[in-house]
Design a protein around this motif. Structure first.
Motif, PDB file in Angstrom:
ATOM      1  N   LEU A  40      42.770  47.115  46.854  1.00 34.23           N
ATOM      2  CA  LEU A  40      42.242  47.860  45.711  1.00 34.23           C
ATOM      3  C   LEU A  40      43.227  48.922  45.235  1.00 34.23           C
ATOM      4  O   LEU A  40      43.097  49.426  44.100  1.00 34.23           O
ATOM      5  N   PHE A  41      44.214  49.269  46.067  1.00 36.84           N
ATOM      6  CA  PHE A  41      45.248  50.199  45.604  1.00 36.84           C
ATOM      7  C   PHE A  41      46.036  49.620  44.423  1.00 36.84           C
ATOM      8  O   PHE A  41      46.716  50.358  43.710  1.00 36.84           O
ATOM      9  N   TYR A  42      45.923  48.321  44.244  1.00 34.58           N
ATOM     10  CA  TYR A  42      46.572  47.662  43.107  1.00 34.58           C
ATOM     11  C   TYR A  42      46.114  48.277  41.784  1.00 34.58           C
ATOM     12  O   TYR A  42      46.878  48.343  40.806  1.00 34.58           O
ATOM     13  N   PHE A  43      44.859  48.754  41.734  1.00 30.94           N
ATOM     14  CA  PHE A  43      44.294  49.260  40.473  1.00 30.94           C
ATOM     15  C   PHE A  43      44.620  50.733  40.223  1.00 30.94           C
ATOM     16  O   PHE A  43      44.386  51.220  39.110  1.00 30.94           O
ATOM     17  N   LEU A  58      42.958  44.341  31.326  1.00 28.51           N
ATOM     18  CA  LEU A  58      42.309  43.034  31.503  1.00 28.51           C
ATOM     19  C   LEU A  58      43.255  42.040  32.184  1.00 28.51           C
ATOM     20  O   LEU A  58      42.833  41.241  33.020  1.00 28.51           O
ATOM     21  N   ALA A  59      44.554  42.133  31.814  1.00 26.28           N
ATOM     22  CA  ALA A  59      45.524  41.252  32.464  1.00 26.28           C
ATOM     23  C   ALA A  59      45.633  41.571  33.954  1.00 26.28           C
ATOM     24  O   ALA A  59      45.761  40.676  34.799  1.00 26.28           O
ATOM     25  N   GLY A  60      45.571  42.868  34.279  1.00 23.69           N
ATOM     26  CA  GLY A  60      45.608  43.259  35.683  1.00 23.69           C
ATOM     27  C   GLY A  60      44.398  42.759  36.455  1.00 23.69           C
ATOM     28  O   GLY A  60      44.522  42.279  37.590  1.00 23.69           O
ATOM     29  N   VAL A  61      43.216  42.840  35.843  1.00 19.45           N
ATOM     30  CA  VAL A  61      41.997  42.352  36.503  1.00 19.45           C
ATOM     31  C   VAL A  61      42.079  40.844  36.717  1.00 19.45           C
ATOM     32  O   VAL A  61      41.716  40.321  37.784  1.00 19.45           O
ATOM     33  N   ALA A  62      42.562  40.120  35.697  1.00 22.03           N
ATOM     34  CA  ALA A  62      42.680  38.668  35.818  1.00 22.03           C
ATOM     35  C   ALA A  62      43.679  38.285  36.906  1.00 22.03           C
ATOM     36  O   ALA A  62      43.437  37.366  37.706  1.00 22.03           O
ATOM     37  N   THR A  63      44.796  38.998  36.927  1.00 24.60           N
ATOM     38  CA  THR A  63      45.801  38.730  37.962  1.00 24.60           C
ATOM     39  C   THR A  63      45.228  38.959  39.359  1.00 24.60           C
ATOM     40  O   THR A  63      45.434  38.158  40.278  1.00 24.60           O
ATOM     41  N   TYR A  64      44.516  40.068  39.510  1.00 24.01           N
ATOM     42  CA  TYR A  64      43.928  40.381  40.817  1.00 24.01           C
ATOM     43  C   TYR A  64      42.888  39.331  41.216  1.00 24.01           C
ATOM     44  O   TYR A  64      42.810  38.944  42.383  1.00 24.01           O
ATOM     45  N   ALA A  65      42.102  38.851  40.239  1.00 25.18           N
ATOM     46  CA  ALA A  65      41.096  37.825  40.536  1.00 25.18           C
ATOM     47  C   ALA A  65      41.750  36.543  41.035  1.00 25.18           C
ATOM     48  O   ALA A  65      41.283  35.912  41.998  1.00 25.18           O
ATOM     49  N   VAL A  66      42.865  36.156  40.412  1.00 25.41           N
ATOM     50  CA  VAL A  66      43.588  34.962  40.870  1.00 25.41           C
ATOM     51  C   VAL A  66      44.160  35.190  42.273  1.00 25.41           C
ATOM     52  O   VAL A  66      44.112  34.299  43.131  1.00 25.41           O
ATOM     53  N   PHE A  67      44.672  36.388  42.508  1.00 28.58           N
ATOM     54  CA  PHE A  67      45.217  36.719  43.824  1.00 28.58           C
ATOM     55  C   PHE A  67      44.137  36.620  44.900  1.00 28.58           C
ATOM     56  O   PHE A  67      44.361  36.035  45.971  1.00 28.58           O
ATOM     57  N   VAL A  68      42.963  37.186  44.647  1.00 27.10           N
ATOM     58  CA  VAL A  68      41.868  37.141  45.624  1.00 27.10           C
ATOM     59  C   VAL A  68      41.426  35.704  45.860  1.00 27.10           C
ATOM     60  O   VAL A  68      41.125  35.305  46.995  1.00 27.10           O
ATOM     61  N   PHE A  69      41.389  34.908  44.786  1.00 26.32           N
ATOM     62  CA  PHE A  69      41.025  33.490  44.939  1.00 26.32           C
ATOM     63  C   PHE A  69      42.000  32.795  45.880  1.00 26.32           C
ATOM     64  O   PHE A  69      41.600  32.065  46.804  1.00 26.32           O
ATOM     65  N   CYS A  70      43.311  33.015  45.697  1.00 29.00           N
ATOM     66  CA  CYS A  70      44.318  32.419  46.581  1.00 29.00           C
ATOM     67  C   CYS A  70      44.171  32.927  48.017  1.00 29.00           C
ATOM     68  O   CYS A  70      44.328  32.179  48.976  1.00 29.00           O
TER      69      CYS A  70
END
Length: 380
Positions: A40-43, A58-70
């Motif tokens: 969460l420090f990413y944010f 929004l791009a940061g949230v989308a990137t983080y969502a893909v990262f968590v999925f992986c």
């Protein structure tokens, strides 16, 4: 990349065997949920930087969502899929530092998975490559004036070596588990062999006698000697009843839960056959493995008396001196010269079990028949 992974899966190595079996069990690792909270420090740069636009957020949230999925795919998927998602995580960390300088937090997770999946030599090479690529990415996005590189290097280094230690512990735990499984399997095989020997001793000679006497009775009846034939049939019935009784007693011996219960059962079997029995045993403080072996040895020794001895008295006793544990089973039956050199399945089974315990096995026929074993107590 796929061919490289296939080569990894075909290779021989304890770390790979552990990883493949671990993920085949589909068990989530202990660190899967708690450790993700640090990402969460990413944010933080996105939240506290007033110049961040909505599009960038929004791009940061989308990137983080893909990262968590992986991240979760790596934790729960097979080895092949996990390595592919690890590659995807590395790519995300290399192409998105411009969105958030907090990407240096995410790169640490890539270092952790590299340290966990690969042997130390390979992992170190990939770790150095990862940091080099991350440095190039930071240079490309002109982030050298930020804390991105120092924080990314420190975090990745710490998590890489933490993962390497975790993998070593998991491999050791897995090897212990496999070793215990092999010991249990060998114990099962040994127990089956013992039961086979017991059944052979109980039923082998008995069934042969039944067949021969049945054939004799058939011939006598065919020759008109009905009375003699009926006598042989009676013998067949008696032999079958004795065999059934011995089989039940043997099965009952298998079910004995403690050494005291076993000694009582064996003593009762001897008394039921008219053998005066004396028991003086101290079996306290024995390791479970030794106790299990002694229970089988006692059963076989007493069964040998019941089947082959004409004894009227028997004694079972133990003695401890100078860290030497001695167990003796002795009877006053007479032993012929032929019996002195004979070692059937029962006595052979005792010998094998004593050898497994690195003990000494002695048979003495000078005064009746005596079976004695000696064990070093510190080696039990």
């Amino acid at each position: 990349m796929a061919s490289f992974i296939e080569k990894l899966e075909r290779s021989e190595g304890p770390w790979l065997a552990f990883t493949r079996r671990h993920y085949q069990r589909r068990r989530p690792p202990r660190w899967i949920f708690a450790s993700l909270s640090f990402s969460l420090f990413y944010f933080f740069p996105l939240i506290f930087d007033s110049s961040v636009t909505t599009t960038r957020l929004l791009a940061g949230v989308a990137t983080y969502a893909v990262f968590v999925f992986c991240y979760f795919q790596i934790a729960f998927s097979s080895l092949r899929v996990s390595l592919l998602y690890l590659l995807a995580m590395v790519i995300i960390c290399l192409v998105t530092p411009k969105i958030s300088t907090g990407t240096s937090t995410l790169i640490g997770y890539c270092g952790f998975f590299i340290g966990y999946y690969f042997r130390l030599a390979i992992g170190l090479a990939l770790y150095v490559l990862l940091l080099a690529l991350f440095g190039l990415s930071s240079w490309f996005f002109d982030l050298f004036n930020y804390w991105v590189i120092p924080s990314g290097v420190l975090l990745t280094t710490g998590l890489f070596f933490l993962a390497a230690m975790s993998r070593a512990e998991d491999i050791a735990r897995y090897k212990d588990h496999r070793s215990n499984e092999k010991i249990e399997q060998l114990a099962i095989v040994a127990e089956r062999e013992r039961i086979a020997r017991d059944l052979h001793d109980i039923l082998g000679h008995t069934l042969t006698s039944i067949v021969l006497k049945s054939q004799l009775a058939e011939k006598l009846c065919a020759a008109g000697q009905t009375a003699q034939g009926q006598k042989e049939i009676g013998e067949v019935s008696r032999i079958a009843s004795e065999a059934l009784s011995e089989l039940r007693q043997t099965v009952s011996g298998y079910k004995a839960k403690t050494m005291e219960q076993l000694l009582n059962k064996l003593s009762d079997r001897l008394v039921d056959k008219g053998i005066v029995t004396e028991v003086e045993c101290d079996l306290s403080g024995l390791p479970p493995k030794t106790e299990a072996a002694l229970s089988l040895i006692l059963t076989e020794a007493v069964t040998n008396i019941l089947r082959h001895s004409n004894a009227t008295r028997a004694k079972i006793y133990t003695h401890r001196e100078n860290k030497i544990f001695t167990l003796t089973v002795q009877d006053n039956g007479t032993v012929s010269q032929a019996q002195q050199v004979q070692c059937g399945n029962g006595l052979q089974g005792i010998r094998e079990r004593v050898e497994e315990l690195q003990g000494k096995f002695v048979i003495d026929t000078s005064e009746g028949f005596m079976v004695q074993i000696q064990l070093q107590e510190q080696a039990q």
